[in-house]
Design a protein around this motif. Sequence first.
Motif, PDB file in Angstrom:
ATOM      1  N   GLN A   1       0.841  -1.192   0.000  1.00 45.83           N
ATOM      2  CA  GLN A   1       0.000   0.000   0.000  1.00 45.83           C
ATOM      3  C   GLN A   1       0.876   1.242   0.000  1.00 45.83           C
ATOM      4  N   ASP A   2       0.221   2.393  -0.178  1.00 49.76           N
ATOM      5  CA  ASP A   2       0.946   3.660  -0.196  1.00 49.76           C
ATOM      6  C   ASP A   2       1.423   4.070   1.194  1.00 49.76           C
ATOM      7  N   HIS A   3       0.628   3.737   2.200  1.00 48.78           N
ATOM      8  CA  HIS A   3       0.890   4.211   3.549  1.00 48.78           C
ATOM      9  C   HIS A   3       1.336   3.065   4.451  1.00 48.78           C
ATOM     10  N   ASN A   4       1.728   3.412   5.662  1.00 43.69           N
ATOM     11  CA  ASN A   4       2.156   2.395   6.629  1.00 43.69           C
ATOM     12  C   ASN A   4       1.055   2.095   7.637  1.00 43.69           C
ATOM     13  N   TRP A   5      -0.206   2.174   7.213  1.00 43.37           N
ATOM     14  CA  TRP A   5      -1.335   1.911   8.100  1.00 43.37           C
ATOM     15  C   TRP A   5      -1.547   0.409   8.263  1.00 43.37           C
ATOM     16  N   VAL A   6      -1.917   0.021   9.472  1.00 38.51           N
ATOM     17  CA  VAL A   6      -2.260  -1.366   9.779  1.00 38.51           C
ATOM     18  C   VAL A   6      -3.729  -1.381  10.180  1.00 38.51           C
TER      19      VAL A   6
ATOM     20  N   LEU B   1      -3.361   2.013  14.230  1.00 40.11           N
ATOM     21  CA  LEU B   1      -2.059   1.372  14.204  1.00 40.11           C
ATOM     22  C   LEU B   1      -1.298   1.762  12.944  1.00 40.11           C
ATOM     23  N   THR B   2      -0.022   2.041  13.125  1.00 40.04           N
ATOM     24  CA  THR B   2       0.861   2.323  11.990  1.00 40.04           C
ATOM     25  C   THR B   2       2.118   1.485  12.137  1.00 40.04           C
ATOM     26  N   SER B   3       2.671   1.054  11.005  1.00 44.74           N
ATOM     27  CA  SER B   3       3.865   0.231  11.011  1.00 44.74           C
ATOM     28  C   SER B   3       5.104   1.108  10.999  1.00 44.74           C
TER      29      SER B   3
END
Length: 651
Positions: A280-285, A306-308
Motif C-alpha cells: 500500500q501507499d501508507h504504513n497503516w495497519v 495502528l501504523t507500522s
Amino acid sequence: MRVNELNPRVLLLLLTAIGLITVPHIGHVPLPLSVLFFALLFWRLLGVWRPYYLPNGKVIFLLTLSGIGLLYSQHSGVWGRDAGTAVFITALGLKLLELNKKRDVYLLSYLAFIVAASQFLYQQNIALAAYSFLVCCILLAVLVAINSAQQHNKVALRTATTIALQALPLTFIIFALFPRMQAPAWGLNNHDNNQAQSGLSETLESGSINRLALSPKLAFRVKFDGELPPQNQLYWRGPVFSYTDGKVWRAKHYDYVTRYQDRLKFSGKAYRYTLLLEPQDHNWVYALDMPVRFDASVHRNSNYQLTSRTGSGKATEFSLVSYPQYNTGYITKTEFHENRRLPGSPSRRIDALVNHLHGFEDKPELFIQQLLDYFRQQHFSYSLQPPLMENNPIESFLFEAKSGFCNHYATAFVYLMRVAGIPARVVSGYQGGEFNAVGQFLEVRQANAHAWAEVWLHGKGWIRVDPTTAIAPERVEQGINVQKQVETGAMSLTAIETNQWDGQFGLKQAEQLWDSVDYHWQRWIVSYGRDNQSLLFSTIGIGSLVELVFWIVATIALALLLLAAGLLTVQRKPEDPAVILYRQFCRKMAKVGVVIRLGEGANDFAVRAKTQKPEIGDVIDEITGIFVRLRYQRCPSERDIKLLKQCIKNL
C-alpha cells in the motif's frame, strides 16, 4: 558482419526467451520504451532469416542515441526501480542487433536474467514466480544448446529443466537458513513516482470511498485463532479524520496526546489473529477495532490507529489481539477542542435541523438516536453513484440529494454532532470481508472500504456510531458480493459463510483454492523475514551462530549427496521387445540342436541355422529379417512386432 556463426534454432530460442522475459514489464516501463524494445526484437527476429536486413554499426549507434534520448525524456532521474528497469530493457533491445557470436549470447543471457529478476521488484505473486521459472528454464536451455555438440532445442530444454529442478533443494535451504538482512530505508523504491497503490487516502471527500467500492483488489487477509467475530463487529480501523474545511476531511493526530489519554479498558471476548497486508501507499495497519496487543514494529497513535514502523511497499504480516468491546475513558482538552471545531458558522437550515431534533437540549444519546431516526424517516437512500455535491456537500446531502454513500452519512452525522457541541469524528477503514472456506481466512478487498462516526460520551469514551446502518443495515449485517457489485456498479450484498468446504468443487471453490495457495505463498515466501526465520530456528533448535553454520553446511552437504547419488545411479533402460522375442527364437533353436554362439550376429546365425535345419530355412529367414528391421531401422513398426511374435510362435 558474420551473422551465420550461430545456429538459427538457438537464435530463435534465445529471442523467444528474451521476449517472454520482457512481457511482464510492459506496464512497468513507459510505452515508447516498450515499443522501441519490441521493434528491435522483431528486427532481430527478421534477421534470423534475412541477415542482410540487420543494421550496420552507424545505424546501431544512431539507435543507441535514440534510446538514450527516450530514457532521458521518460524519466526524471537515473536512480530507482523504474529507471533502472528501463535502462536494462533498452540495453537488452539494442544489444540484440549486435547478436552474431557466442560471446553475445552469453552477455544477452546474463542481461536477460537481470531483467527477469527485476520483475519481483513490482510484484511477488506465485503466478509470476512460476512464469519466471519457466522462462528462465528456456533461457538456461539456450546456454545448454550453445555448449552442446548437437544443438537440439528439445534436448536442451529437457536438460535445462532438469538442472533447474535439481537446484531447487539448495535454493530452499539457502532461502530458509541464510540470515535475513534488513533492506535499507533508502531502497530503490523510494525514488519511483508511479508506484501508487489503490486504497484509502489521507483525506476524505465526496466520492473518495465509493470509488473503491468498485475495486475487487485485495486489501488484506486475516486468519483468526478460533471462530470469527460476528459480521457487525468486523470494523477494521484506518485513518481518523478530525479536521474539515466543510468539503475535505483530513487526518490529524498529536502523538504527545497519548501521554495524557485515559487507559483503555476492555471487556468481552478477545480475538487473536494474523493480518497479512497487501502493498500500500501508507504504513497503516487495519486492525480490528479495538487493538490491544500488537507487534513491536507497530505503533498506536492518539486516534487509536495502528501504523507500522517499517516500510509499506511490500506485503507484511502482523500478529494482533483485539477486543470489540472497549472504553477509552475521558477525553483530553486537545481532543475535545479539535473534535468540536467547525469550519465556520452553520447555516440557518442546519441550526434549524439540530434544534428540531433537540440537539441543543437533549442528552447526546437521545440526539444520536433522533438523528438516526431522521435518516430513516426522511426517505434517505444508499447509493454508490450519488449526485454531485460540489458546493456545501453536507447541506446539499441533508436537504436536497438525500442519497449517498457511507462517507456522506458519516461526515453529515459528525458535522451535526459538532453543531450540537458533541465531540465527534469520522473514522475510515474497512467493514466485513469474505470468508475463504478452503484456506479458513477472511479476505478484505477495496470494495469493503467504509466510513463511520465516533462520538465521545461521558463515561463511555469514544463509541462507534455507523449512520449507514440507519438506511442500509444489511451493509453491516451481511457481506459484500464484490464480483457482482463490480459488474453492476450497484451495491450487492451476500451473507457471510463460515462453513467448512463441502468438497463440491466448482468455480468459486477453485477461486478460493487459488487464493488460499497465494495466501500461504505470501505468508511463507514473500513475507519470510527475521521473525519467521527466528520461529523456524527455535523450532529446529538453532540457538547460536555455530549451530546455524552447522545446519547450513549439513543440509547443503546432504542435498548434494542425494543429488550425486541420483546422478551416479545407473538407470536400467527397458529392454527392446524385439530382443526379448529374438531370445525366445534362439531358445527354440537350441532345443533342436542349433545354439547361437557368443558374439554371433543375427544374419550369421541364420546362415548356420539354415545349413543345419534346411527344412525351416524360410521361417528362419523371415524371423531374422523382421528382427533386423525392428532392431536397426529408424521407425520400427508395431505391426512387425506382432508379426515377429506370430512367426516365433508358429516355429
